[in-house]
Write a protein that holds these residues in place. Sequence first.
Motif, PDB file in Angstrom:
ATOM      1  N   MET A 144       6.713  10.815  20.590  1.00 56.81           N
ATOM      2  CA  MET A 144       6.322  11.529  19.365  1.00 56.81           C
ATOM      3  C   MET A 144       5.791  10.546  18.337  1.00 56.81           C
ATOM      4  O   MET A 144       4.950  10.873  17.510  1.00 56.81           O
ATOM      5  CB  MET A 144       7.519  12.292  18.764  1.00 56.81           C
ATOM      6  N   GLY A 145       6.320   9.330  18.376  1.00 56.01           N
ATOM      7  CA  GLY A 145       5.837   8.311  17.451  1.00 56.01           C
ATOM      8  C   GLY A 145       4.424   7.891  17.813  1.00 56.01           C
ATOM      9  O   GLY A 145       3.912   8.219  18.884  1.00 56.01           O
ATOM     10  N   GLY A 146       3.796   7.156  16.895  1.00 58.01           N
ATOM     11  CA  GLY A 146       2.430   6.710  17.158  1.00 58.01           C
ATOM     12  C   GLY A 146       1.835   6.180  15.878  1.00 58.01           C
ATOM     13  O   GLY A 146       2.550   5.972  14.883  1.00 58.01           O
ATOM     14  N   LEU A 147       0.535   5.991  15.883  1.00 62.18           N
ATOM     15  CA  LEU A 147      -0.092   5.458  14.672  1.00 62.18           C
ATOM     16  C   LEU A 147       0.076   6.476  13.535  1.00 62.18           C
ATOM     17  O   LEU A 147      -0.121   7.679  13.729  1.00 62.18           O
ATOM     18  CB  LEU A 147      -1.575   5.179  14.926  1.00 62.18           C
ATOM     19  N   TRP A 148       0.419   5.948  12.387  1.00 63.94           N
ATOM     20  CA  TRP A 148       0.546   6.832  11.227  1.00 63.94           C
ATOM     21  C   TRP A 148      -0.837   7.323  10.826  1.00 63.94           C
ATOM     22  O   TRP A 148      -1.797   6.542  10.780  1.00 63.94           O
ATOM     23  CB  TRP A 148       1.193   6.074  10.054  1.00 63.94           C
ATOM     24  N   VAL A 149      -0.943   8.624  10.595  1.00 67.61           N
ATOM     25  CA  VAL A 149      -2.219   9.172  10.125  1.00 67.61           C
ATOM     26  C   VAL A 149      -1.962  10.123   8.961  1.00 67.61           C
ATOM     27  O   VAL A 149      -0.875  10.697   8.838  1.00 67.61           O
ATOM     28  CB  VAL A 149      -2.965   9.951  11.238  1.00 67.61           C
ATOM     29  N   ASP A 150      -2.968  10.269   8.120  1.00 70.62           N
ATOM     30  CA  ASP A 150      -2.861  11.243   7.040  1.00 70.62           C
ATOM     31  C   ASP A 150      -3.298  12.616   7.554  1.00 70.62           C
ATOM     32  O   ASP A 150      -3.548  12.776   8.765  1.00 70.62           O
ATOM     33  CB  ASP A 150      -3.668  10.787   5.812  1.00 70.62           C
ATOM     34  N   TYR A 151      -3.400  13.555   6.669  1.00 67.82           N
ATOM     35  CA  TYR A 151      -3.764  14.924   7.061  1.00 67.82           C
ATOM     36  C   TYR A 151      -5.131  14.964   7.764  1.00 67.82           C
ATOM     37  O   TYR A 151      -5.412  15.841   8.556  1.00 67.82           O
ATOM     38  CB  TYR A 151      -3.762  15.794   5.803  1.00 67.82           C
ATOM     39  N   ASN A 152      -5.964  13.970   7.451  1.00 68.41           N
ATOM     40  CA  ASN A 152      -7.290  13.904   8.074  1.00 68.41           C
ATOM     41  C   ASN A 152      -7.284  13.166   9.402  1.00 68.41           C
ATOM     42  O   ASN A 152      -8.341  12.932   9.978  1.00 68.41           O
ATOM     43  CB  ASN A 152      -8.280  13.212   7.142  1.00 68.41           C
TER      44      ASN A 152
ATOM     45  N   MET B 219       0.832  -1.207   0.000  1.00 68.56           N
ATOM     46  CA  MET B 219       0.000   0.000   0.000  1.00 68.56           C
ATOM     47  C   MET B 219       0.866   1.255   0.000  1.00 68.56           C
ATOM     48  O   MET B 219       1.795   1.369   0.778  1.00 68.56           O
ATOM     49  CB  MET B 219      -0.889  -0.008   1.252  1.00 68.56           C
ATOM     50  N   LYS B 220       0.539   2.177  -0.888  1.00 71.12           N
ATOM     51  CA  LYS B 220       1.321   3.407  -0.929  1.00 71.12           C
ATOM     52  C   LYS B 220       0.727   4.393   0.071  1.00 71.12           C
ATOM     53  O   LYS B 220      -0.491   4.564   0.158  1.00 71.12           O
ATOM     54  CB  LYS B 220       1.263   3.977  -2.367  1.00 71.12           C
ATOM     55  N   LEU B 221       1.598   5.021   0.817  1.00 78.66           N
ATOM     56  CA  LEU B 221       1.112   5.969   1.811  1.00 78.66           C
ATOM     57  C   LEU B 221       0.692   7.267   1.132  1.00 78.66           C
ATOM     58  O   LEU B 221       1.455   7.843   0.366  1.00 78.66           O
ATOM     59  CB  LEU B 221       2.218   6.276   2.820  1.00 78.66           C
ATOM     60  N   ASP B 222      -0.510   7.672   1.386  1.00 77.80           N
ATOM     61  CA  ASP B 222      -0.951   8.960   0.858  1.00 77.80           C
ATOM     62  C   ASP B 222      -1.345   9.848   2.031  1.00 77.80           C
ATOM     63  O   ASP B 222      -2.360   9.624   2.689  1.00 77.80           O
ATOM     64  CB  ASP B 222      -2.146   8.745  -0.084  1.00 77.80           C
ATOM     65  N   ALA B 223      -0.523  10.857   2.257  1.00 76.93           N
ATOM     66  CA  ALA B 223      -0.773  11.717   3.414  1.00 76.93           C
ATOM     67  C   ALA B 223      -1.906  12.710   3.162  1.00 76.93           C
ATOM     68  O   ALA B 223      -2.335  13.415   4.062  1.00 76.93           O
ATOM     69  CB  ALA B 223       0.493  12.464   3.795  1.00 76.93           C
TER      70      ALA B 223
ATOM     71  N   THR C  66     -12.823  16.440   9.590  1.00 79.68           N
ATOM     72  CA  THR C  66     -12.289  15.387   8.720  1.00 79.68           C
ATOM     73  C   THR C  66     -13.075  14.084   8.826  1.00 79.68           C
ATOM     74  O   THR C  66     -13.163  13.349   7.852  1.00 79.68           O
ATOM     75  CB  THR C  66     -10.803  15.137   9.020  1.00 79.68           C
ATOM     76  N   VAL C  67     -13.657  13.813   9.987  1.00 80.69           N
ATOM     77  CA  VAL C  67     -14.365  12.538  10.094  1.00 80.69           C
ATOM     78  C   VAL C  67     -15.615  12.554   9.208  1.00 80.69           C
ATOM     79  O   VAL C  67     -16.040  11.535   8.677  1.00 80.69           O
ATOM     80  CB  VAL C  67     -14.693  12.196  11.577  1.00 80.69           C
ATOM     81  N   GLY C  68     -16.158  13.758   9.029  1.00 78.38           N
ATOM     82  CA  GLY C  68     -17.342  13.894   8.174  1.00 78.38           C
ATOM     83  C   GLY C  68     -17.050  13.487   6.734  1.00 78.38           C
ATOM     84  O   GLY C  68     -17.903  12.920   6.048  1.00 78.38           O
ATOM     85  N   ASP C  69     -15.828  13.769   6.315  1.00 77.28           N
ATOM     86  CA  ASP C  69     -15.430  13.442   4.946  1.00 77.28           C
ATOM     87  C   ASP C  69     -15.529  11.940   4.707  1.00 77.28           C
ATOM     88  O   ASP C  69     -15.919  11.490   3.629  1.00 77.28           O
ATOM     89  CB  ASP C  69     -13.996  13.928   4.716  1.00 77.28           C
ATOM     90  N   TYR C  70     -15.185  11.177   5.732  1.00 72.78           N
ATOM     91  CA  TYR C  70     -15.291   9.711   5.607  1.00 72.78           C
ATOM     92  C   TYR C  70     -16.739   9.255   5.782  1.00 72.78           C
ATOM     93  O   TYR C  70     -17.256   8.472   4.989  1.00 72.78           O
ATOM     94  CB  TYR C  70     -14.394   9.042   6.650  1.00 72.78           C
ATOM     95  N   LEU C  71     -17.397   9.778   6.811  1.00 72.57           N
ATOM     96  CA  LEU C  71     -18.763   9.331   7.097  1.00 72.57           C
ATOM     97  C   LEU C  71     -19.694   9.599   5.911  1.00 72.57           C
ATOM     98  O   LEU C  71     -20.631   8.825   5.653  1.00 72.57           O
ATOM     99  CB  LEU C  71     -19.299  10.011   8.363  1.00 72.57           C
ATOM    100  N   ALA C  72     -19.422  10.680   5.187  1.00 74.32           N
ATOM    101  CA  ALA C  72     -20.266  11.011   4.046  1.00 74.32           C
ATOM    102  C   ALA C  72     -20.212   9.912   2.977  1.00 74.32           C
ATOM    103  O   ALA C  72     -21.102   9.816   2.133  1.00 74.32           O
ATOM    104  CB  ALA C  72     -19.849  12.355   3.457  1.00 74.32           C
TER     105      ALA C  72
END
Lengths: 260, 254, 644
Positions: free
Chosen positions: C411-419, C1-5, C462-468
């Motif tokens: 500082m590390g943690g789960l990788w997340v995108d801009y959303n 999987m390619k990471l898309d931030a 940002t969560v709305g963008d997914y829920l939509a």
Amino acid sequence: MSNFTKTFSSSLGKKLVMALTGIFLCTFLVVHLVGNLQLFKDDGGQAFNAYAYFMTNFGPIKIVSYLLYASIIIHAVYALLLTAGNKKARPVAYAVQKGSQNSPWTSRNMGILGTILLVFIVVHMGDFWWKYHNAELPYAKYEISLEDPSIINVSEVAYSDKLLVHSEVVDVQAGKRIVVSKDLYKVVNNAFQTWWYVLLYVVAMAALSFHLIHGFKSAFQTIGWDNSKLVPIIRFLGVWVFGVLIPLAFAAMPIYFFFK
Amino acid sequence: MSNNMNLTLKVWRQKNAEAKGELVSYQADHVSPDMSFLEMLDVVNEGLIKKGDDPIHFDHDCREGICGSCSLHINGRPHGPKQGITTCQLHMRSFNDKDTIVIEPWRAEGFPVIKDLATDRSSFDRIQRAGGFISVNTGGAPDANVIPIPKVIADEAFNSATCIGCGACVAACKNASAMLFVSAKVSQLALLPQGQPERSRRVQAMVAQMDAEGFGSCTNTGACEAECPKEISITNIARMNRDYFSAKLFKSEE
Amino acid sequence: MKLDAKIPQGPLAEKWSKHKFNLKLVNPANKRKYTVIVVGTGLAGASAAASLAELGYNVKAFCFQDSPRRAHSIAAQGGINGAKNYQNDGDSIYRLFYDTIKGGDYRAREANVYRLAEVSVNIIDQCVAQGVPFAREYGGLLDNRSFGGSQVSRTFYARGQTGQQLLLGAYSALNRQINLGKVTMYTRHEMMDVVTVDGEAKGIVTRDLINGAIETHAAHAVLLCTGGYGNVFYLSTNAMGCNVTAAWKAHKRGAYFANPCFTQIHPTCIPVTGDHQSKLTLMSESLRNDGRVWAPKTKELAEKLRKGEIKVTDLKEDDRDYFLERKYPAFGNLVPRDVASRNAKEIVDEGRGVGTSGIAVYLDFAESIARLGEDAVRAKYGNLFDMYQQITDENPYKQPMRIYPAVHYTMGGLWVDYNLQTTVKGLYALGEANFSDHGANRLGASALMQGLADGYFVIPYTVGDYLATVAPKPVDTSHPAFEETKKVVVERINKLLSLKGNKTVSEYHRELGHIMWEYCGMARTEEGLKKAKGLIQELKSDFWKNAIVTGVNEEFNQNLENAGRVADFLELGELMIDDALDRKESCGGHFRLESQTPEGEALRDDENYAYTAAWEFKGENQPEGLHKEELVFENVKLTQRSYK
């Protein structure tokens, strides 16, 4: 439930009732003390008997006195209600609890102190209030010189249901004022000839002192006086006036009669 | 170290909320005075676990006196013999060799025991939920400096806000009253200009919930103030009382 | 999987505004048809749960503590940054952005950090409106102070307990929504696993910590706001309950774990006293505003001090080495945390450490007390001084504090995108649980800012963008994935409960901590890390043979809780080592001895390591797969960080 009943059935409402009745009882103490100071007057009890008559027969005072009786009862009943609720709030007691390290003794023993006071009030009212109202007390006759009121001739008059509780006649010819009144003074005087009765009064006044050292300021805390400038005044009054001065003055009376 | 201590603990053990509990004795040996009280219990628990026994359960988390998780009624006093600290900040140097230490859970109808020394303090959450907030949605706030607040008022509000919700006030009170906690929460918002619109409603709702949770009433002993690890003043109680009575008796809205 | 931030195009300052406009919206009437799970109720979790409920979503919030108010955000002392420029000292959103990027040693995303700086001003407004009692000036306006790594005063604070006050603010907002019925609160519930259906997060499995009930909960999206994993070091400033379990389970369900080796070692903590120690106590960084850090000039003097032959107050000015002021004249005692920590370690390694253990340096207030008076110092730091005295039995007004670095933040943690979405669709990570904003080193007063930024001002959009994109149909736990995941959870619990060996879980935890601190702490080497990897693997296999877990599942069982958490730490520890091995450069809190400047400062290798390392779980006992998200810097110039 109406807003009013809801308010007074809440824990804060019940506390407000305690505080207001408590403060009212404190003001009564002041009045009662001022009146009772007449006992120290060397007039054969004339002033005191006059005061007793005034207190029991003047209309407005009578109304206040019923308020007073109600206050005593309400104060006691609400104390019981609150105590019952407070016991329920801690169903399992601690094996060890060191209240002495975080709070004054008086504050933790208001119930015991209050109970002593209640017993005292019953005895006290039975002996004086009830007797004054209902018993066949002898009368005192005071013949007071009009020229020099400090010259008083006292004599006893036997009880008769025809006599008024208090009567006053000015006999200009004889140059004296004749006062006849129910002689509560004598009752007081007689009562305080017994050492254990005097002791009971002194102990009760000690209880009153402790009760008020906490109770007076506590009442103001409950009604919400948080003003940092007034609170020290309340504390001062609570300790020195209501906690020391008033109980001491009351306790002085039986002692005075005992040694008189 | 030579100044290590040997102690006898009497700990309240209770399997669950329904079970009957009792005080059980444990020996805690070679206790360093530098240990915190909870670390001492940790060591006792390690011993119990090694024997396959159930360790002593107690609530604790941050161990620096701010989360309010730790409780413990130690030798008759909440958070132990010292003032102004929580149990997790209590160090064993406050005790002496051969001491017997009685450890009990908070005792109150509003704080039922869950297990051993852990109690359920969710009543505090429910009181807060009833009204301990300012109704402001995210995003609608004006600039933070629009309303100046005199420093004395801000400081006073802060002092009330330092409450960590540990429940020591309830534990210390002979009536198991929660007044110090509730009044601190009410006061913080009642002092600030932001809290004014809901001031009446808030105090009434929170007091009603406090009563519903079965806490006792305040007899102004001051034990709560003396035992509060954040030394919150009972002035808050007076302030809340006044707010409550003025809301109930003199304000027209419910 | 390619990471898309999913970093928006356009100029830095316009990215967030444009992005907000481009995000899909959920119709107001439809919002109540969606359920969102929020795990964790610290600053990020409580603020997210409240804000989403305000919008109309149904929220189920979970915490393992007995009250949401006890989440470890509560313990933050110092303050929260906000680019308000109320002090007129040249602060701006851009400066906060710049300081944060630079402070993070250029290992954070520009777009995220800029957004953080941008919303920082809204956070302050929001908190004040909620009744958070920040410190104020006599004129009634908000007060600020300066913090490490910055030359402006932009830190808002509430005496020594800013974290508690901010959390109580968020908690009150959460309470309001619980009261309104929009949030269902589950306390004393621990998240045990994430349920995914066709690669999308659809719910979680929890354990009721009181009766052991294993429950499944369904939702349209899951937010992990579960904090950091500093407790992998056993001793840290984290709360005892802080753990990686939620994030780790998510990782095993497909969420990549980013930069796990980036841990922050806080310079001013109270030193360790003995083996019994269960946690370390932080002394707020704000102390460095007025305290001066020093050590004896020579080894000999230090030795005499340790032996008690001389007292610290006997040391003359000439015998004292104010090493931070000497080495970094511009920032002095206010250098960033990683720099201050590393220098303290150097001093101790040189044999100039103090205290009976020799593992400490001094933080001295004598000069401030002389200049400002004891009362002024007490007014500022009284509670911290009291705390110090309580723990050490030493009076910091009379003699300098002893301090030493301790693990504080990850500082590390789960990788997340801009959303803030992880690599699992519908699964989000907020606050310390994600990796996004602090790069390789977090600046003081930025954690509170990030937690609240994510919860109040980012996720509601940002969560709305997914829920939509998800149908607004009611959710339930009928899909077989719920039962399957629950089975996995139950099996693991049973496996733990079957352990009846001879070593306690805490003993394993302590050993793991020793390994991590020794080899993956303030200084790391290839050799050491490789050794640590072997040690951890041995420890892990020993754990699953010889640990003791008492009791049963169907009860309040703190030993079992702890066992599950330590088991996950053992797995995470290995990944941290892998990550530290991969990153053959020094940056921020990650200091590889092989990569340093002649002056001994961290030497970055921007050519080869200007990326976020995102690790993919490939199966039990399989090496994890490394994905690189290249960091693109369009606005700042990468320079050797200098605080001289």
